[in-house]
Every structure is written in C-alpha cells, then in structure tokens.
Scaffold this motif. Sequence first.
Motif, PDB file in Angstrom:
ATOM      1  N   CYS A 176       0.818  -1.209   0.000  1.00 22.67           N
ATOM      2  CA  CYS A 176       0.000   0.000   0.000  1.00 22.67           C
ATOM      3  C   CYS A 176       0.850   1.255   0.000  1.00 22.67           C
ATOM      4  N   ASN A 177       0.443   2.225  -0.815  1.00 23.40           N
ATOM      5  CA  ASN A 177       1.157   3.487  -0.940  1.00 23.40           C
ATOM      6  C   ASN A 177       0.613   4.463   0.097  1.00 23.40           C
ATOM      7  N   ILE A 178       1.484   5.016   0.939  1.00 28.13           N
ATOM      8  CA  ILE A 178       0.993   5.918   1.976  1.00 28.13           C
ATOM      9  C   ILE A 178       0.627   7.289   1.428  1.00 28.13           C
ATOM     10  N   ASN A 179       1.009   7.558   0.174  1.00 33.30           N
ATOM     11  CA  ASN A 179       0.657   8.856  -0.384  1.00 33.30           C
ATOM     12  C   ASN A 179      -0.724   8.871  -1.005  1.00 33.30           C
ATOM     13  N   SER A 180      -1.390   7.727  -0.971  1.00 29.57           N
ATOM     14  CA  SER A 180      -2.694   7.675  -1.616  1.00 29.57           C
ATOM     15  C   SER A 180      -3.720   8.472  -0.815  1.00 29.57           C
ATOM     16  N   PRO A 181      -4.583   9.253  -1.483  1.00 25.58           N
ATOM     17  CA  PRO A 181      -5.598  10.026  -0.748  1.00 25.58           C
ATOM     18  C   PRO A 181      -6.726   9.165  -0.205  1.00 25.58           C
ATOM     19  N   ARG A 182      -6.875   7.943  -0.765  1.00 19.38           N
ATOM     20  CA  ARG A 182      -7.986   7.124  -0.290  1.00 19.38           C
ATOM     21  C   ARG A 182      -7.435   5.926   0.465  1.00 19.38           C
ATOM     22  N   PRO A 183      -8.223   5.340   1.361  1.00 19.78           N
ATOM     23  CA  PRO A 183      -7.774   4.144   2.061  1.00 19.78           C
ATOM     24  C   PRO A 183      -7.390   3.058   1.060  1.00 19.78           C
ATOM     25  N   CYS A 184      -6.383   2.267   1.433  1.00 22.54           N
ATOM     26  CA  CYS A 184      -5.754   1.355   0.487  1.00 22.54           C
ATOM     27  C   CYS A 184      -6.706   0.286  -0.031  1.00 22.54           C
ATOM     28  N   PHE A 229     -16.036   1.867  -5.107  1.00 23.69           N
ATOM     29  CA  PHE A 229     -16.718   3.061  -5.581  1.00 23.69           C
ATOM     30  C   PHE A 229     -15.714   4.029  -6.182  1.00 23.69           C
TER      31      PHE A 229
END
Lengths: 365, 366
Positions: free
Chosen positions: B214-222, B234
């Motif tokens: 999982c990328n921690i820079n993602s704005p949404r939960p992994c 969604f």
Amino acid sequence: MLLKITFTQQRRVRLAQGLWLMSWLAVMSGAFIFCLGVYLKTELLRRAEVMDNTEIHVVPNILMMVGLVSIGTNWVATRVCQDSLDASRFPRWKLLLMAWFAVAMLLCCLLLAVVVLSYALQGRLEESLKVGLRNGIRFYKDTDVPGRCFQKETIDRLQMEFRCCGNNNFKDWFEVQWVSNRYLDFTSKDVKDRIRSNVDGRFLLDGVPFSCCNPASPRPCLQYHLTDNRAHYSYDYQAEELNLYSRGCRQALTDYYMEMMNSTGPGVLSVILIQMSVLVSLRYLQTAVEGATALEDPEGESVGYLLEKGVKETFEDVKANVLDILKFAQVDPSAAEGSPGAEDAEKPADNTTEKAASPTPSPAS
Amino acid sequence: MAVLRVKFTKTKRDKLAQVLWILNWISVVTGAILFSLGLFLKVELHKQGEVMAERDIQYVPNTLIAVGLIACAINFLGGKICYDCVDTTKFLRWKLIMLPYIICTFFFTFCVLVGALMCYCMHWELEESLNLGLTEAMRFYKDTDTPGRCFLKRTMDMLQMQFQCCGNNGYKDWFQIQWISNRYLDMSQKEVADRIRSNVDGKYLLDGVPFSCCNINSPRPCIQQQITNNSAHFNYEHQTEELNLWMKGCRQALLEYYIHIMQSIGLTVLITWLFELSVLTGVRYLQTSLENVLRQGDPNSESDGWLLENSFMETARMNLNIIKSLGKGNQIDTATNGDPNINVPSTSKAHYGPDNVPPKQITEDS
C-alpha cells in the motif's frame, strides 16, 4: 577562609596548566551540549504535526542556549589561565572574573533544571500528544482539505515507524470515520445502514487502516470486520495478538522521547561536574595568584581559598553590597549632591528638593 | 636518457621526504576509509541477504576490505621510510628495501584500480541474484509455519514498506502466486473452492496484494483486494489508479539503492588510487635522488631524480633479459656436456693478435 590550600609557584603553574586543559575540555562539552539540544529539537520538530503544543521544546532550547554560553565562558577561562602566570596581564581579568563565576554558577543551575524538567514535563508531553494524535486521527480522511491533507500520510508513516495503532489502541479507529465520503457508495445498502445507525451520520466501521498491520503476523493482515469472528476463517478476535500493533501511538511516542531524554541524563550530569570543577579550580587559581602578587616575593608560597570569610559572613557582605547598589539608585534626601543625576531618572522631584537643600557630604562616601 | 628527470637540492630532498611522510600518513587514513567502505558494503549486502540468491557477490566487499588493510600496512611502512630519508645515514638502512617496496606498491595500485572497476561492474550479477531471490521469497511468503522460511513473510513486508516497492517487477507478480496460506482458507466456502478448481496447479490465486504494497501517499484508504475489478470499489478505475499501490518493482528499487552505494564507493576508490599513485611517484623520486647522492659521495650536493633510468623501451628490454636469464640459470650448457673444465674456443670475431708471442727481453742497464 574557606577550604584554603597552600600553593607553591610550581603548584600554581601546574594548576594553571591543568585548568587550561580542563577549560578546553569544558569548551568541547559545551559544544556537546549544544549538539544534544539541536538533536532533541530536530527530533521534536519531526513529529510536530502530532503534537498540540510546544511546551516540551523548552528542554532543547535551554540546552542549546547553555551550550553556546558555555563555549564562550570556558573559552574566556582558557584565556584567563594563559594570562594567570603573567603578573602584568592578570589584573585586567579581575573584574571580569566575578561576573564569570556568576555566569558559570548560572549555567550549572540551568543544566540541573534541564535534568529536572525532562522528567517533570513528561505529563505535559503526553497531554500534547493525546490531543495531537486525536486530531490526526479525526482528520485522517480529509486528504482534500488544504492544511489537513497531509494528516493521512503523517499518521500512516507514524504508525508504521513506531509500530503502533491509534491513540490508546486500535479501537480508537472504530470511533472515527476514517474513510472519506468521496469513496463511499451511498447507493449501497451497507453504507446507508451504517450511516443511519449512527447519531451524527458518520460512517463508522470496525476496521483499521493498513498502517496498523503487523508484518510479524503469520497470516495476511485482517483490516476489516475485526470484531466479527465469523467474517474470517479460524479467527478469534479476543485471542488474536499479532494481527495488528497492540501499542497505542501516544504510549509509543512518549516512551521514545523519554528514553531519548533519559539517555542524555548522564551526559548532562558529567558536563555539570566538569563545569563545577573548572569553576572551583579557577577560583583557587585566582586567589592563589592574587595572593602571590601581593607578596614581596612573587615566586613564593601563597594561599588559595574558595571564600575569604566563612559562608555566612560572605553572604552578609554580598547582601550589604547589593543593598548598597540598590540604595545608590535611590536618592538619599539628606544628601545634597549624593548620587550623580544620571541615576536619578526615576525621581526627578527629589532631585529638585535635593538641589534646594544645603550641601552636606553624603554618608556613602 | 632518463624518464622525467628532476634536479634536487638538499633542501628540496628534505622537503620532499617530509611532505611524503605526511602524505603517507594521509594514505594510511584513506586505507582505513577503504576498509570501512568495504565493511559497510558487506553489511548492506548482508542486511538484504534473505532476498538474494546464492551468487558470488561477496568478493567485491572482501576485495575492498583486503585492499584497505594492505594499503594501511604499505603506507605505514612508506611513512617510516620517508621519515628516515631525511637523514642520508638512516637511508642506508632502507636502501635495499626501497626498490622492491616501490615495485610492490606499483602492483598494489593495480589492485586498487581493479577494486574500483569491480564496484562498477558488480550490478549485473546483483540483478540476477535479486531476481531469483525475490521470486523465491514471494513463493514462500505464505510458509510462515515452515522452519527455515518462517521469516520470509516479515522480510518481504518490511522490504516492500522500506523500499516503497511491490513484487519483483510490479504488483502483478502477486497475482501469479498463492500468498495466502491454506491454513487460513475456508475450503468449505464455494468461492474458495471455485478459485482452487479453476487453477491448474490447485493454487488459490487472487487479484489482491499484501498490505505492505500500500502506498501511503494515496488520498484514499488502500485497496488491496479485487484490484482489477472496477465495480468492486466506488469511484475506482484500475487502469488510471497510480497512487494506490507502490508502482515500482522491488528488484528495481533494490538495484537502484545498491548501484547508488557502489558508485559512491567506486568514486572514492578511484580518488584513493590517484592519491596512492602520486605518493608512489614521490617516493620513487626520493629513492633515485638519494641513491644518486650516495653515488656522488657528498650528502649536501645536488642530485638528479627520475622515474626510470633509461627510456621506457630500454628498461622493458633490460627487465625482460633479466627475467630470461633467471630462467636460463637453471639450464645446463650442452656444448660442454655440463663440464666447466673444457675449454670452449671463443667465437668472437675480434683479433687480439696471435697466441704464441715470446715474452719481451728486458735489457739490463749496465
């Protein structure tokens, strides 16, 4: 005389040489204290986003200031040592030495205060972390709100680096909506049910972010439906210990910072010791050299002491001197031209009455 | 005709000796630096040793460690020699050792150069090793109950989190292996049984990845499960989603990391090589000028220093002859059958006159 020691010329020379070396050692320990302060401050600043206030920063701030002042002070001590054996150059340091002793005592007291503070402020640090982490968890989902968009990354990084989950433990995530509405399908029945069952209309679930996962777990990480034993095969929620990190981040961070400050304790105490020994040795050197210059034979024996009179008498003397100086600032109404006009800025009215009175010699002279 | 002849007065010689003494001590320090760089590389390779297959890559840090130690020893000796060279009487002690020392050091600098080149050439073997190692580690990810492999899950997870990478070449590598152990699969469930049956080898494959991808820079939960299924999540588009997982493969990430380290180390070794070469040149000049002074007899006079006494070609020819005659020393001379007492007539063309000349009569003066 307090703790007097007789010094021959050779002993004075030895004392000056030894003190010169010790002063350079004290300069280096001052630099060490400064670097320690810088290190502590950078570590605290790195996690500034999960701290609510900066009260704990007083510890590294004092350390940095003391380090810098200590470098300067001990450098002055080395110069004094170099001049101490030269009868022509030593007298110019006379006045400065009084101030030097005061500054050195102050530095030692400040260092002691730092050691005490680092223990005393633990409670404040915990409070600050509690509030900061609570906010971080609350704003975890707000990755589109400017000013809070980095909270998700901060909390994820923190949880992975310190191997912790949530504020007190992982259940903190159950009470907060950490999935943003942007990613919720409001047409889905499950989502609608959850939102309706909550008073504030929040989407709460018994799941945690991926950063709570423990890599040491033998099974692939279970993040969602944590309290539901039937949702996963061969899973018992109460008995499962390795799946997520069990420690809370507040505890983890507090332990980390306390350990850091405790490990610097012995270093600071030894620096206090070095500074005190420089102070005592310089006092002996000063009194011995002054005694020697007063003798007919400057190369002869002289007596070095810590205080000329006993402790109580010295204290009385100092008190009298200080009061005198304070009195010097006040105008004595009976004295006509007692104090010069420059000191009288606070009492111009008395000045005029003084000038009107007949001139009499001031009792202070 | 000497190579690069330089005239040395007494003061210049003394200065050269002192400067070389200091430079030799600096070289001892650089030798220690080489040693520590080799040690550092060894430790770094060992740290990720679990995802490297058995390949011979340890020879690079081992060479650096050996070269560093030998450099310390050689330059320590060089420092002692140069310290004594200020005084011509003390130089006599070292006179016989100096030339072999210079020759040894010259060959040693080649070793240093080889060490530097090895640093740059190592990455091909490293890539092979990482490729195999990572494939193995991913295959045994699920075997946390098998002794000897039980730590591979943790190693792989920590690696993916630390180096911000996923899989061998990319995250799709996880779709091709079973990374969930059978212990945690409910075989009675229809979905699980379907998946296993649809696979030839009976493996439980899914389009999901472990949490460490999982990328921690993602704005949404992994999103870890059902990655290729757009309708499972969604507002999710599998093809355009770049921030959800780490895009880089772990082989690429580790390779870049190690290449960066080795390039820095290689550069340092090259600089050390140049430094050693210059110190060696100085020592050679010192040696030749001191020998010439001794030959002239007057220790305070000027003397010449050079790199080679004759030109390059002549020196090479002389050395080859020496090596050839060394080889001949063991051969027996077949013309005399090994008997040294037989007189072999000389075959030279020069005539020194006939052999039977009566001795000259000395007339006595009366």
